[in-house]
Design a protein around this motif. Sequence first.
Motif, PDB file in Angstrom:
ATOM      1  N   GLU A  77       0.796  -1.221   0.000  1.00  0.00           N
ATOM      2  CA  GLU A  77       0.000   0.000   0.000  1.00  0.00           C
ATOM      3  C   GLU A  77       0.835   1.280   0.000  1.00  0.00           C
ATOM      4  O   GLU A  77       0.268   2.373  -0.096  1.00  0.00           O
ATOM      5  CB  GLU A  77      -0.909   0.023   1.241  1.00  0.00           C
ATOM      6  CG  GLU A  77      -1.902  -1.123   1.304  1.00  0.00           C
ATOM      7  CD  GLU A  77      -2.655  -1.148   2.616  1.00  0.00           C
ATOM      8  OE1 GLU A  77      -2.235  -0.429   3.548  1.00  0.00           O
ATOM      9  OE2 GLU A  77      -3.655  -1.884   2.710  1.00  0.00           O
ATOM     10  N   ILE A  78       2.150   1.171   0.110  1.00  0.00           N
ATOM     11  CA  ILE A  78       2.939   2.363   0.377  1.00  0.00           C
ATOM     12  C   ILE A  78       4.253   2.370  -0.402  1.00  0.00           C
ATOM     13  O   ILE A  78       4.876   1.323  -0.612  1.00  0.00           O
ATOM     14  CB  ILE A  78       3.211   2.476   1.898  1.00  0.00           C
ATOM     15  CG1 ILE A  78       3.741   3.849   2.263  1.00  0.00           C
ATOM     16  CG2 ILE A  78       4.140   1.366   2.369  1.00  0.00           C
ATOM     17  CD1 ILE A  78       3.766   4.077   3.781  1.00  0.00           C
ATOM     18  N   ALA A  79       4.648   3.539  -0.854  1.00  0.00           N
ATOM     19  CA  ALA A  79       5.958   3.756  -1.474  1.00  0.00           C
ATOM     20  C   ALA A  79       6.724   4.746  -0.591  1.00  0.00           C
ATOM     21  O   ALA A  79       6.161   5.292   0.378  1.00  0.00           O
ATOM     22  CB  ALA A  79       5.790   4.298  -2.889  1.00  0.00           C
ATOM     23  N   PHE A  80       7.982   4.982  -0.916  1.00  0.00           N
ATOM     24  CA  PHE A  80       8.808   5.841  -0.065  1.00  0.00           C
ATOM     25  C   PHE A  80       9.707   6.757  -0.900  1.00  0.00           C
ATOM     26  O   PHE A  80      10.006   6.463  -2.063  1.00  0.00           O
ATOM     27  CB  PHE A  80       9.707   4.999   0.837  1.00  0.00           C
ATOM     28  CG  PHE A  80       8.977   4.180   1.851  1.00  0.00           C
ATOM     29  CD1 PHE A  80       8.747   4.669   3.129  1.00  0.00           C
ATOM     30  CD2 PHE A  80       8.521   2.912   1.530  1.00  0.00           C
ATOM     31  CE1 PHE A  80       8.074   3.902   4.063  1.00  0.00           C
ATOM     32  CE2 PHE A  80       7.848   2.135   2.464  1.00  0.00           C
ATOM     33  CZ  PHE A  80       7.623   2.637   3.740  1.00  0.00           C
ATOM     34  N   LYS A  81      10.144   7.828  -0.262  1.00  0.00           N
ATOM     35  CA  LYS A  81      11.230   8.641  -0.785  1.00  0.00           C
ATOM     36  C   LYS A  81      12.464   8.346   0.061  1.00  0.00           C
ATOM     37  O   LYS A  81      12.416   8.428   1.293  1.00  0.00           O
ATOM     38  CB  LYS A  81      10.892  10.134  -0.704  1.00  0.00           C
ATOM     39  CG  LYS A  81       9.862  10.602  -1.722  1.00  0.00           C
ATOM     40  CD  LYS A  81       9.659  12.119  -1.629  1.00  0.00           C
ATOM     41  CE  LYS A  81       8.657  12.590  -2.670  1.00  0.00           C
ATOM     42  NZ  LYS A  81       8.451  14.067  -2.597  1.00  0.00           N
TER      43      LYS A  81
END
Length: 259
Positions: free
Chosen positions: A160-164
Amino acid sequence: MAVNKGSAALETLNNTDDVKESASFTKFKSGTTLKVLVKGTQDLASFYSYGIFGKVYSFTPAKPSERNAKGFIIEGTETPWDLAAKYHQDRANQARAAGDTTTEEEEKEAARLYRGKERYMMGFYDLTAEKDIVIDVSKAQAQAIHATIREYEEEIEAGEIAFKLSKTGQSTSTAVALTPIINVKKGLTAEEQAAFEAEKGKPFNDALFDSILYEADHAEQVENLVKAGFDVSKIGLSVAANDPNDEAVELGEGDDVPF
């Protein structure tokens, strides 16, 4: 193999005591921000790196020294560079006992040059480049990154999540951060969203960890010491005859070498 992967790497990371393919570290200098997918919570590997900036390129020993749970080298398993570090550390200890603080600091600095530095490889999927990547970070930086991974473990597992992933600062003030992109539709381009959907749930190619480090055998390590300006005869070695089976090195007393 000179690296510990997955759960073995996590064990050393959380210890607060002080496909065969060509691979390379992704450039991750200060000012860099990457949009990434975290594929798993154990996509990392620990290793000890040796080398001296401007003199000897970084390498890992083909046969690394053995270390106990606290990271101390077990006597009798030292690499040539470990022995060089121990030589200078012993001289620092002798200087301290004699009250010679100037020599002590000089010898401690010399020991630091030859000592192995604990580093971590961490694996991600680069959503812009659309490939698995590996970055090289210090233990403290790896701990900071992994703290965020643990915080969002459920969201990562659910896809559900991506990141920088970013790096800021210079020298000793360098810091890394893994920041969540909660709304992937707003935080990612259409191409990055497509890559995110295509890759979530897939495992990271941890074979990359096996082919990314340069390993130096015993003979090359000795040659590198000479290149660095260390007199290898002081630790019972020579460039012409450096078979470890022929070494006659006095290692002193004690079970562990604390460096």
